[in-house]
Design a protein around this motif. Structure first.
Motif, PDB file in Angstrom:
ATOM      1  N   ASN A   1      43.438  48.514  56.220  1.00  0.00           N
ATOM      2  CA  ASN A   1      43.374  50.087  56.283  1.00  0.00           C
ATOM      3  C   ASN A   1      44.536  50.877  56.326  1.00  0.00           C
ATOM      4  O   ASN A   1      44.511  51.812  55.793  1.00  0.00           O
ATOM      5  CB  ASN A   1      42.803  50.375  57.818  1.00  0.00           C
ATOM      6  N   ALA A   2      45.729  50.301  56.752  1.00  0.00           N
ATOM      7  CA  ALA A   2      47.095  50.699  56.451  1.00  0.00           C
ATOM      8  C   ALA A   2      47.264  51.099  55.225  1.00  0.00           C
ATOM      9  O   ALA A   2      47.560  52.240  54.604  1.00  0.00           O
ATOM     10  CB  ALA A   2      48.037  50.244  57.284  1.00  0.00           C
ATOM     11  N   PHE A   3      47.069  50.060  54.161  1.00  0.00           N
ATOM     12  CA  PHE A   3      47.361  49.860  52.744  1.00  0.00           C
ATOM     13  C   PHE A   3      46.106  51.063  52.164  1.00  0.00           C
ATOM     14  O   PHE A   3      46.595  51.766  51.437  1.00  0.00           O
ATOM     15  CB  PHE A   3      47.014  48.601  52.217  1.00  0.00           C
ATOM     16  N   PHE A   4      44.884  51.161  52.511  1.00  0.00           N
ATOM     17  CA  PHE A   4      43.966  52.087  52.117  1.00  0.00           C
ATOM     18  C   PHE A   4      44.279  53.340  52.277  1.00  0.00           C
ATOM     19  O   PHE A   4      44.140  54.479  51.286  1.00  0.00           O
ATOM     20  CB  PHE A   4      42.566  51.472  52.364  1.00  0.00           C
ATOM     21  N   GLU A   5      44.823  53.553  53.665  1.00  0.00           N
ATOM     22  CA  GLU A   5      45.351  55.088  53.872  1.00  0.00           C
ATOM     23  C   GLU A   5      46.641  55.551  53.118  1.00  0.00           C
ATOM     24  O   GLU A   5      46.545  56.704  52.691  1.00  0.00           O
ATOM     25  CB  GLU A   5      45.543  55.029  55.446  1.00  0.00           C
ATOM     26  N   ALA A   6      47.501  54.664  52.942  1.00  0.00           N
ATOM     27  CA  ALA A   6      48.615  54.764  52.047  1.00  0.00           C
ATOM     28  C   ALA A   6      48.083  55.237  50.648  1.00  0.00           C
ATOM     29  O   ALA A   6      48.645  56.123  49.929  1.00  0.00           O
ATOM     30  CB  ALA A   6      49.581  53.524  51.925  1.00  0.00           C
ATOM     31  N   MET A   7      47.241  54.379  50.030  1.00  0.00           N
ATOM     32  CA  MET A   7      46.616  54.852  48.731  1.00  0.00           C
ATOM     33  C   MET A   7      46.143  56.182  48.774  1.00  0.00           C
ATOM     34  O   MET A   7      46.547  57.064  47.770  1.00  0.00           O
ATOM     35  CB  MET A   7      45.481  53.840  48.276  1.00  0.00           C
ATOM     36  N   ARG A   8      45.291  56.520  49.840  1.00  0.00           N
ATOM     37  CA  ARG A   8      44.774  57.960  49.871  1.00  0.00           C
ATOM     38  C   ARG A   8      45.978  59.017  49.936  1.00  0.00           C
ATOM     39  O   ARG A   8      46.093  60.147  49.310  1.00  0.00           O
ATOM     40  CB  ARG A   8      43.832  57.972  50.937  1.00  0.00           C
ATOM     41  N   ASP A   9      46.813  58.847  50.786  1.00  0.00           N
ATOM     42  CA  ASP A   9      48.006  59.664  51.042  1.00  0.00           C
ATOM     43  C   ASP A   9      48.977  59.959  49.820  1.00  0.00           C
ATOM     44  O   ASP A   9      49.310  60.987  49.446  1.00  0.00           O
ATOM     45  CB  ASP A   9      48.795  59.095  52.173  1.00  0.00           C
ATOM     46  N   LEU A  10      48.997  58.803  49.163  1.00  0.00           N
ATOM     47  CA  LEU A  10      49.869  58.830  48.068  1.00  0.00           C
ATOM     48  C   LEU A  10      49.200  59.670  46.873  1.00  0.00           C
ATOM     49  O   LEU A  10      49.580  60.511  45.981  1.00  0.00           O
ATOM     50  CB  LEU A  10      50.250  57.403  47.274  1.00  0.00           C
ATOM     51  N   ARG A  11      47.707  59.453  46.635  1.00  0.00           N
ATOM     52  CA  ARG A  11      47.082  60.215  45.637  1.00  0.00           C
ATOM     53  C   ARG A  11      47.095  61.788  45.870  1.00  0.00           C
ATOM     54  O   ARG A  11      47.191  62.398  45.018  1.00  0.00           O
ATOM     55  CB  ARG A  11      45.639  59.830  45.627  1.00  0.00           C
TER      56      ARG A  11
ATOM     57  N   ASP B   1      50.951  55.608  38.404  1.00  0.00           N
ATOM     58  CA  ASP B   1      49.796  55.026  37.814  1.00  0.00           C
ATOM     59  C   ASP B   1      49.515  53.720  38.399  1.00  0.00           C
ATOM     60  O   ASP B   1      48.484  53.213  38.298  1.00  0.00           O
ATOM     61  CB  ASP B   1      50.088  55.135  36.239  1.00  0.00           C
ATOM     62  N   ASN B   2      50.783  52.822  38.655  1.00  0.00           N
ATOM     63  CA  ASN B   2      50.779  51.456  39.132  1.00  0.00           C
ATOM     64  C   ASN B   2      50.428  51.231  40.624  1.00  0.00           C
ATOM     65  O   ASN B   2      50.261  50.064  41.105  1.00  0.00           O
ATOM     66  CB  ASN B   2      51.709  50.707  38.572  1.00  0.00           C
ATOM     67  N   ALA B   3      50.836  52.404  41.332  1.00  0.00           N
ATOM     68  CA  ALA B   3      50.860  52.267  42.906  1.00  0.00           C
ATOM     69  C   ALA B   3      49.420  52.037  43.421  1.00  0.00           C
ATOM     70  O   ALA B   3      49.550  51.150  44.329  1.00  0.00           O
ATOM     71  CB  ALA B   3      51.470  53.619  43.430  1.00  0.00           C
ATOM     72  N   ASP B   4      48.423  52.413  42.916  1.00  0.00           N
ATOM     73  CA  ASP B   4      47.201  52.228  43.379  1.00  0.00           C
ATOM     74  C   ASP B   4      46.624  50.650  43.375  1.00  0.00           C
ATOM     75  O   ASP B   4      46.425  50.306  44.104  1.00  0.00           O
ATOM     76  CB  ASP B   4      45.866  52.839  42.631  1.00  0.00           C
ATOM     77  N   ASP B   5      47.189  50.277  41.893  1.00  0.00           N
ATOM     78  CA  ASP B   5      46.675  48.576  41.806  1.00  0.00           C
ATOM     79  C   ASP B   5      47.568  47.892  42.828  1.00  0.00           C
ATOM     80  O   ASP B   5      47.101  46.857  43.281  1.00  0.00           O
ATOM     81  CB  ASP B   5      47.153  48.116  40.466  1.00  0.00           C
ATOM     82  N   THR B   6      48.875  48.248  42.936  1.00  0.00           N
ATOM     83  CA  THR B   6      49.795  47.501  43.650  1.00  0.00           C
ATOM     84  C   THR B   6      49.453  47.434  45.220  1.00  0.00           C
ATOM     85  O   THR B   6      49.057  46.532  45.920  1.00  0.00           O
ATOM     86  CB  THR B   6      51.027  48.109  43.681  1.00  0.00           C
ATOM     87  N   LEU B   7      48.878  48.662  45.773  1.00  0.00           N
ATOM     88  CA  LEU B   7      48.520  48.776  47.122  1.00  0.00           C
ATOM     89  C   LEU B   7      47.187  48.118  47.365  1.00  0.00           C
ATOM     90  O   LEU B   7      46.983  47.494  48.423  1.00  0.00           O
ATOM     91  CB  LEU B   7      48.629  50.152  47.528  1.00  0.00           C
ATOM     92  N   PHE B   8      46.363  48.403  46.444  1.00  0.00           N
ATOM     93  CA  PHE B   8      45.088  47.493  46.642  1.00  0.00           C
ATOM     94  C   PHE B   8      44.972  46.065  46.560  1.00  0.00           C
ATOM     95  O   PHE B   8      44.315  45.343  47.398  1.00  0.00           O
ATOM     96  CB  PHE B   8      43.985  47.980  45.141  1.00  0.00           C
ATOM     97  N   GLU B   9      45.908  45.475  45.742  1.00  0.00           N
ATOM     98  CA  GLU B   9      46.371  43.983  45.660  1.00  0.00           C
ATOM     99  C   GLU B   9      46.906  43.751  47.105  1.00  0.00           C
ATOM    100  O   GLU B   9      46.476  42.608  47.702  1.00  0.00           O
ATOM    101  CB  GLU B   9      47.141  43.725  44.731  1.00  0.00           C
ATOM    102  N   MET B  10      47.681  44.451  47.648  1.00  0.00           N
ATOM    103  CA  MET B  10      48.210  44.156  49.119  1.00  0.00           C
ATOM    104  C   MET B  10      47.190  44.359  50.235  1.00  0.00           C
ATOM    105  O   MET B  10      46.920  43.435  51.136  1.00  0.00           O
ATOM    106  CB  MET B  10      49.478  45.329  49.414  1.00  0.00           C
ATOM    107  N   ALA B  11      46.316  45.256  50.028  1.00  0.00           N
ATOM    108  CA  ALA B  11      45.011  45.264  50.935  1.00  0.00           C
ATOM    109  C   ALA B  11      44.319  44.075  50.974  1.00  0.00           C
ATOM    110  O   ALA B  11      43.432  43.710  51.734  1.00  0.00           O
ATOM    111  CB  ALA B  11      44.310  46.692  50.759  1.00  0.00           C
ATOM    112  N   ASP B  12      43.905  43.618  49.432  1.00  0.00           N
ATOM    113  CA  ASP B  12      43.305  42.451  49.509  1.00  0.00           C
ATOM    114  C   ASP B  12      43.649  41.220  50.015  1.00  0.00           C
ATOM    115  O   ASP B  12      43.021  40.388  50.532  1.00  0.00           O
ATOM    116  CB  ASP B  12      42.943  42.373  47.769  1.00  0.00           C
ATOM    117  N   ARG B  13      45.012  41.217  50.149  1.00  0.00           N
ATOM    118  CA  ARG B  13      45.773  39.943  50.734  1.00  0.00           C
ATOM    119  C   ARG B  13      46.155  40.078  52.126  1.00  0.00           C
ATOM    120  O   ARG B  13      46.552  39.252  52.906  1.00  0.00           O
ATOM    121  CB  ARG B  13      46.941  39.761  49.920  1.00  0.00           C
ATOM    122  N   ALA B  14      45.566  41.360  52.624  1.00  0.00           N
ATOM    123  CA  ALA B  14      46.116  41.718  54.196  1.00  0.00           C
ATOM    124  C   ALA B  14      45.133  40.666  55.152  1.00  0.00           C
ATOM    125  O   ALA B  14      43.941  39.889  54.840  1.00  0.00           O
ATOM    126  CB  ALA B  14      45.324  42.889  54.685  1.00  0.00           C
TER     127      ALA B  14
END
Length: 765
Positions: free
Chosen positions: A70-80, A50-63
């Motif tokens: 794109n690596a963080f966004f792909e990870a979010m999709r793969d994890l879902r 439930d918290n992984a999306d927010d964490t990875l999105f925050e990391m993507a925002d700071r990329a």
């Protein structure tokens, strides 16, 4: 969960041989432990995802790059997509580990082949990082919950045939991390993303595993399994540890060891400080001659003396104020009154010396404004009393008294010295805090927590207001930068078409004063690559062509076709830019005269070329044949005044409203110049102090670096713009030492670091 239908264990083959103990079935109590643990672990995993999306999105925002983002966004999709399979795989691993507890081991796995270091690859380096992270997670749990885990392992060994240790315990941290990594093996993510997911596993699953051990131990005790083992009371779930508390200081550890871990850490830190202070005695701290039978006063007596001094503390703390000397005078009076020599105990004396040295640094710190140093200096006695009461003052960064001092210093960073009558709300607030401590603080340190909360609320309100104004300042500067860039584009377009040409004065004036505004608006709204921009340039080109002399018949036909559309485009463009209607009318009247003159030239030239008289009827016939509009021309005999012509010899420079554009020549320094490097090291948010003249200094913060124009924008504490400099302008200021960077690190921490450094140097001397 049913697994027997699809999985055949090797141990089931061995069951055909006569065993020495029962095989397979688990005791009922252990099944209950397994099922309850599975429920808890499933809930923890759900919290993780439930918290992984927010964490990875925050990391993507700071990329810092598109690839990283794109690596963080792909990870979010793969994890879902793989969330359910990971949860299912993890719990299946847990169930299988429990299922093997009462089964024989067929044998040990074959030893791994030796691996050459030369064959190590990047993949193995990734595995090394993963292994290091795994070991750190396991070690953290073991340091925190080793006692309850050890009891659980002992109880399991009393119930199953397989010999277990903490590592092979199905609920141990090593096993749980291994199960999770195995379940995540299908994730196609980079190692940095995998490490983030592992951190989330540590936070949401391992962070509360102590509660799981406590519950499991309690269930087994109720089932009569080794009740004599006394486990620690269960620690209730709390994923987020309190601020400033390390894993070794958690509630369960303090309960298990009677709070000794925390006390031990404090003693260790203060003991190290005492060792340094003892070496420095006599060189930093003046020693007095005392009788051998002098009696140390108690800490309570010291607190009373300090309270007496606190009530009589000077309103302004001068440089020659020495707390130790003041205390020595009070002790001398007490000794004379009682007839016995009284001294401060060694521990309390070290505290006094340390606090005195800290405040010597603070009062000498150039970062603090002088007028606020006097206020902060009055906090020396209250801070000393806190340190006497609570030695964690030196070792714990979250200590309320220490935080209050740091917050006051941080708020004062941008405060400029002002006259008495102009003291603002910040000064008055700090003064109120200091006065409250001097009046009300006796021996209850909770007052610092109250004042800290109140001061944070005050500075929070001020910060929100200043951030809002600062954002508006940035937006305005960015808008000005865009306007400046657009102005340069328009200048370039005008100079490219007009420079070096001789044209009617009215046309040059129309383009420079009126059409330039149309181009500016078009550039800002649509950009220089837009069809609108190209159309505006084409209108300008058509206008210039229409007033130039042309003799050939094709030009006559083009002019007849061009003029109506040109006039329409000019009118619409100037209306869109809200150009003055009166001036617009004047321009068009003069432009009409120019075009009439152009057609009159054609009327004179054509008859001469054809050796035949020309009249209006013939022109009309030609126009009808070409289906072109006909202009009403005055008779040939009426000569119109020739227009004033100008040659554009100087570059056109457009000036913003209310500005005068006369750029002064700027010193240019090489990029590797030390002063230029200092400018390049400036970061948005850095505080600096400008020496404006001998008497006046300006403290301000770098709010924005406007890259298109190269401007550095500085604001004051309220967020209002106070200064604007170019890169080279700042470099010149650095070169003449007119700028000083202000250290925005925590004041107490800087002071403590400086004192410890000085004591170490004395020790090593």
């Amino acid at each position: 969960m049913k697994t027997d239908a699809n999985v055949v264990h090797l141990t089931k083959v061995a069951s055909e041989h006569p065993p020495t103990s029962p095989v397979g079935r688990l005791p009922v109590a252990l099944i209950q432990v397994r099922d309850k643990a599975a429920v808890q672990l499933k809930q923890a995993l759900q919290a993780l995802f439930d918290n992984a999306d927010d964490t990875l999105f925050e990391m993507a925002d700071r990329a810092t790059s598109n690839a990283e983002q794109n690596a963080f966004f792909e990870a979010m999709r793969d994890l879902r997509l793989k969330r359910k399979s990971i949860e299912r795989g993890f719990l299946q691993n847990v169930f299988e580990a429990f299922a093997t507890l009462n089964q024989y081991e067929i044998g040990r796995p074959a030893p791994l082949d030796a691996v050459s270091y030369d064959s190590l690859s990047l993949v193995q380096n990734d595995e090394l990082e993963e292994s290091v992270a795994q070991d750190a997670m396991v070690a953290k749990v073991m340091s925190r919950d080793s006692l309850s885990l050890g009891h659980l392992t002992t109880r399991l060994n009393a119930m199953v045939s397989k010999k277990l240790d903490d590592k092979s315990n199905p609920l141990g941290p090593a096993a749980l991390v291994g199960f999770f990594l195995q379940a995540c093996s299908s994730l196609g993510v980079e190692i940095r993303v995998k490490l983030i997911i592992l951190k989330l596993f540590e936070k949401y699953v391992l962070g509360d595993v102590g509660q799981l051990y406590a519950d499991a131990n309690q269930a087994l005790v109720q089932a009569g399994v080794l009740p004599e083992l006394k486990s620690t009371p269960p620690r209730r779930a709390n994923v987020r540890a309190p601020a400033g508390r390390s894993p070794g200081e958690t509630a369960s550890a303090q309960e298990a060891f009677g709070g000794e871990l925390g006390d031990e850490g404090v003693r260790e830190v203060f003991g190290a400080l005492q060792a340094l202070l003892s070496q420095a005695r006599g060189s930093v701290v003046p020693q007095r001659d005392v009788p051998a039978d002098a009696m140390p006063i108690t800490s309570n007596d010291l607190m009373r003396l300090l309270s007496h001094m606190q009530q009589r503390a000077p309103v302004q703390v001068s440089d020659d104020f020495d707390l130790r000397e003041q205390l020595e005078q009070l002790l001398s009076r007490a000794s004379a009154k009682s007839g016995k020599a009284r001294v401060v105990g060694e521990v309390d004396e070290d505290v006094i010396n340390l606090v005195s040295m800290l405040f010597e640094f603070i009062l000498d710190d150039r970062t603090l404004p002088d007028s606020l140093k006097a206020l902060i200096g009055r906090l020396q006695i209250p801070m000393l009393k806190v340190a006497v009461l609570d030695k964690t003052f030196f070792s714990r960064g979250s200590h309320p008294a220490r935080r209050l001092l740091n917050e006051i210093a941080s708020a004062a960073l941008g405060w400029g010295d002002q006259d008495e009558a102009q003291r603002d709300s910040l000064y008055l607030k700090i003064e109120q805090v200091v006065q409250r401590l001097l009046n009300d603080f006796v021996d209850d340190p909770t007052i610092f927590s109250e004042l800290l909360a109140d001061f944070l609320a005050f500075t929070g309100d001020e910060r929100r207001r200043s951030e809002l104004l600062e954002q508006r300042t940035r937006d305005a500067e960015e808008g000005s930068a865009r306007a400046e860039l657009a102005r340069r584009e328009v200048e370039h377009a005008l100079n490219e078409r007009l420079l070096g040409r001789t044209l009617p004065e009215v046309v040059v004036r129309l383009l420079q004063d009126a059409w330039s505004k149309v181009l500016m608006l078009c550039c800002l709204k649509h950009g220089v690559n837009s069809p609108e921009w190209e159309a505006a340039l084409a209108t300008m080109d058509d206008l210039v062509w229409s007033v130039e002399p042309h003799e050939d018949p094709q030009s006559r036909m083009r002019l007849l076709e061009l003029v109506p559309g040109l006039l329409k485009s000019l009118r619409e463009g100037m209306a869109s830019a809200a150009f003055d209607p009166f001036s617009t009318g004047e321009f068009f009247n003069q432009l009409e005269v120019l075009h009439v003159q152009a057609f009159q030239r054609f009327k004179r030239v054509v008859p001469e070329a054809e050796k035949a008289p020309a009249n209006d009827e013939q022109i009309a016939t030609d126009a009808d044949e070409l289906s072109l509009p006909l202009l009403e021309l005055p008779p040939v005999e009426e000569e119109l005044d020739m227009p004033a012509m100008v040659e554009v010899v100087e570059e056109i420079v457009l000036v913003a409203p209310g500005e005068s554009r006369s750029p002064e020549p700027e010193t240019v320094l090489p990029d590797d110049d030390e002063a230029v490097l200092q400018v390049d090291n400036l970061r948005v948010g850095s505080w600096v102090e400008f020496q404006e003249d001998e008497e006046h200094k300006l403290r301000c913060k770098l709010a924005a670096i406007i890259k298109p124009t190269g401007k550095y924008i500085f604001v004051n504490r309220t967020g209002m713009k106070v200064l604007e400099k170019t890169r080279m302008g700042l470099a010149v200021e650095f070169r003449r030492n007119a700028i000083r960077l202000l250290d925005d690190a925590l004041l107490f921490d800087r002071a403590l670091e400086s004192v410890i450094g000085n004591l170490r140097r004395i020790k090593g001397a």
